[in-house]
Design an enzyme around this catalytic site. Structure first.
Site, PDB file in Angstrom:
ATOM      1  N   ASN A   1       0.864  -1.181   0.000  1.00  0.00           N
ATOM      2  CA  ASN A   1       0.000   0.000   0.000  1.00  0.00           C
ATOM      3  C   ASN A   1       0.901   1.231   0.000  1.00  0.00           C
ATOM      4  OD1 ASN A   1      -1.764   2.054   0.431  1.00  0.00           O
ATOM      5  ND2 ASN A   1      -2.440   1.399   2.471  1.00  0.00           N
TER       6      ASN A   1
ATOM      7  N   LYS B   1       0.055   4.255  -0.326  1.00  0.00           N
ATOM      8  CA  LYS B   1      -0.594   5.465   0.216  1.00  0.00           C
ATOM      9  C   LYS B   1      -0.368   6.649  -0.743  1.00  0.00           C
ATOM     10  CE  LYS B   1      -0.257   3.462   4.731  1.00  0.00           C
ATOM     11  NZ  LYS B   1      -0.242   3.606   6.175  1.00  0.00           N
TER      12      LYS B   1
ATOM     13  N   HIS C   1      -9.792   1.505   5.035  1.00  0.00           N
ATOM     14  CA  HIS C   1      -8.514   1.780   5.706  1.00  0.00           C
ATOM     15  C   HIS C   1      -8.740   2.790   6.836  1.00  0.00           C
ATOM     16  CE1 HIS C   1      -4.384   2.816   6.506  1.00  0.00           C
ATOM     17  NE2 HIS C   1      -4.029   1.746   5.820  1.00  0.00           N
TER      18      HIS C   1
ATOM     19  N   GLU D   1      -7.074   5.192   7.769  1.00  0.00           N
ATOM     20  CA  GLU D   1      -6.796   6.581   7.406  1.00  0.00           C
ATOM     21  C   GLU D   1      -8.013   7.223   6.740  1.00  0.00           C
ATOM     22  OE1 GLU D   1      -3.177   5.697   5.338  1.00  0.00           O
ATOM     23  OE2 GLU D   1      -2.136   5.407   7.250  1.00  0.00           O
TER      24      GLU D   1
ATOM     25  N   GLU E   1      -5.514  -4.331  10.864  1.00  0.00           N
ATOM     26  CA  GLU E   1      -4.500  -3.287  11.061  1.00  0.00           C
ATOM     27  C   GLU E   1      -4.838  -2.494  12.330  1.00  0.00           C
ATOM     28  OE1 GLU E   1      -2.461  -2.245   7.094  1.00  0.00           O
ATOM     29  OE2 GLU E   1      -4.204  -0.969   7.223  1.00  0.00           O
TER      30      GLU E   1
ATOM     31  N   GLY F   1       2.341   2.874  11.000  1.00  0.00           N
ATOM     32  CA  GLY F   1       3.334   3.954  10.884  1.00  0.00           C
ATOM     33  C   GLY F   1       4.042   4.304  12.186  1.00  0.00           C
TER      34      GLY F   1
ATOM     35  N   SER G   1       3.253  -1.456  10.510  1.00  0.00           N
ATOM     36  CA  SER G   1       4.696  -1.445  10.788  1.00  0.00           C
ATOM     37  C   SER G   1       5.412  -2.762  10.450  1.00  0.00           C
ATOM     38  CB  SER G   1       4.963  -1.069  12.252  1.00  0.00           C
ATOM     39  OG  SER G   1       4.529   0.243  12.499  1.00  0.00           O
TER      40      SER G   1
ATOM     41  N   GLY H   1       2.809  -0.923   4.400  1.00  0.00           N
ATOM     42  CA  GLY H   1       2.821   0.491   4.012  1.00  0.00           C
ATOM     43  C   GLY H   1       4.235   0.946   3.696  1.00  0.00           C
TER      44      GLY H   1
HETATM   45  P1  13P Z   1       2.874   0.945   7.714  1.00  0.00           P
HETATM   46  O1  13P Z   1       3.393  -0.388   7.222  1.00  0.00           O
HETATM   47  O2  13P Z   1       3.592   2.105   7.149  1.00  0.00           O
HETATM   48  O3  13P Z   1       2.754   0.950   9.204  1.00  0.00           O
HETATM   49  O4  13P Z   1       1.367   1.070   7.145  1.00  0.00           O
HETATM   50  C1  13P Z   1       0.486   0.031   7.315  1.00  0.00           C
HETATM   51  C2  13P Z   1      -0.723   0.301   6.522  1.00  0.00           C
HETATM   52  O5  13P Z   1      -1.487   1.201   6.847  1.00  0.00           O
HETATM   53  C3  13P Z   1      -0.962  -0.522   5.331  1.00  0.00           C
HETATM   54  O6  13P Z   1      -2.249  -0.341   4.847  1.00  0.00           O
END
Ligand code: 13P
Length: 245
Positions: free
Chosen positions: A6, A8, A94, A96, A163, A169, A206, A227
């Site tokens: 992903n 983003k 997601h 976010e 997640e 993150g 992460s 991510g």
């Molecule tokens: P990170 O791997 O950067 O923590 O992000 C995870 C994520 O939100 C994948 O959709």
């Protein structure tokens, strides 16, 4: 095992070069059972789609509108537009997007239109830190699953991505014992409440080449949604290697 990148809101045409190494890696290990899916921003879907033709790598988008094909929705992209551009997957729910107001009801509508368009759905769920501290993890996950997947029949087209919001993150991953318990809980809800025979549950938050071996020791996990660490080919390849080779 699924390995989903992903990206983003990162990446431009130059970042497509990083795909060459991953394509090469995927060809070298074509006999191994794993699937790599790239979810770049909308602006790169077309270029990605051309680049991964004749490879085993698949394409996904990071979101979609709930209207299946067309409509007066400025700035939105529909599931059928994604399908036409070569996308086979779409991420829905997601955290976010949930945190900027996306409701379970809207998520459910997006999943239904995506499945009707023949897209496979990467359906994200996860508790916040406050919910975890208040011991509301199971309740939160169950509610997100039951509302998000309400009245959905083709559930074999759904991959659930667990997640935990506090893990995205932050560099912090759940304790292996807790993660195992939560993934098993999610699978049980999918099996018992939704009658899904062989549910697939991925972990995201992460994931990196250093912690992936520990995470992959959890047998119930069917893959990872990555991510930050998916943007560098070497890191992403290392994650796959350490899990399956
Ligand atoms: P990170 O791997 O950067 O923590 O992000 C995870 C994520 O939100 C994948 O959709």
């Amino acid at each position: 095992m699924y390995f989903i990148a992903n990206w983003k809101m990162y990446g431009d045409l130059k970042s497509l070069n990083s795909l060459n190494k991953v394509i090469k890696f995927s060809k070298q290990h074509k006999k191994k059972r794993f699937k790599i899916i790239y979810c770049p921003p909308y602006t790169l879907l077309d270029s990605f789609s051309k680049k991964i033709k004749k490879t085993k790598i698949e394409l996904g988008a990071q979101n979609c509108h709930f209207e299946m094909s067309n409509g007066p929705f400025t700035g939105s992209i529909s599931p059928s537009m994604l399908k036409k551009i070569g996308s086979n997957y779409v991420i829905v729910g997601h955290s976010e997007n949930r945190s900027s107001g996306e409701s379970d009801n809207v998520i459910n509508k997006k999943i239904r239109s995506s499945i009707a368009t023949n897209l496979k759905v990467i359906f994200c769920i996860g508790e916040t830190l406050i919910q975890k501290k208040r011991k509301l993890t199971n309740k939160t996950l169950k509610k997100q699953i039951l509302k998000g997947l309400s009245k959905i029949k083709n559930s074999n087209k759904i991959l659930v991505a667990y997640e935990p919001v506090w893990s995205i993150g932050t560099g912090i991953i759940p304790k292996i014992k807790d993660l195992d318990k939560n993934v098993t809980f999610i699978k049980n809800v999918l099996k018992i409440n939704l009658k899904i025979k062989n549910p697939k549950v991925l972990y995201g938050g992460s994931v990196n080449p250093k912690n992936v071996e520990d995470l992959a020791s959890i047998k119930s996990i069917d893959g990872f949604l990555v991510g930050g660490a998916s943007q560098k080919a070497k890191n992403f390849i290392d994650i796959v290697k350490k899990t399956i080779i």
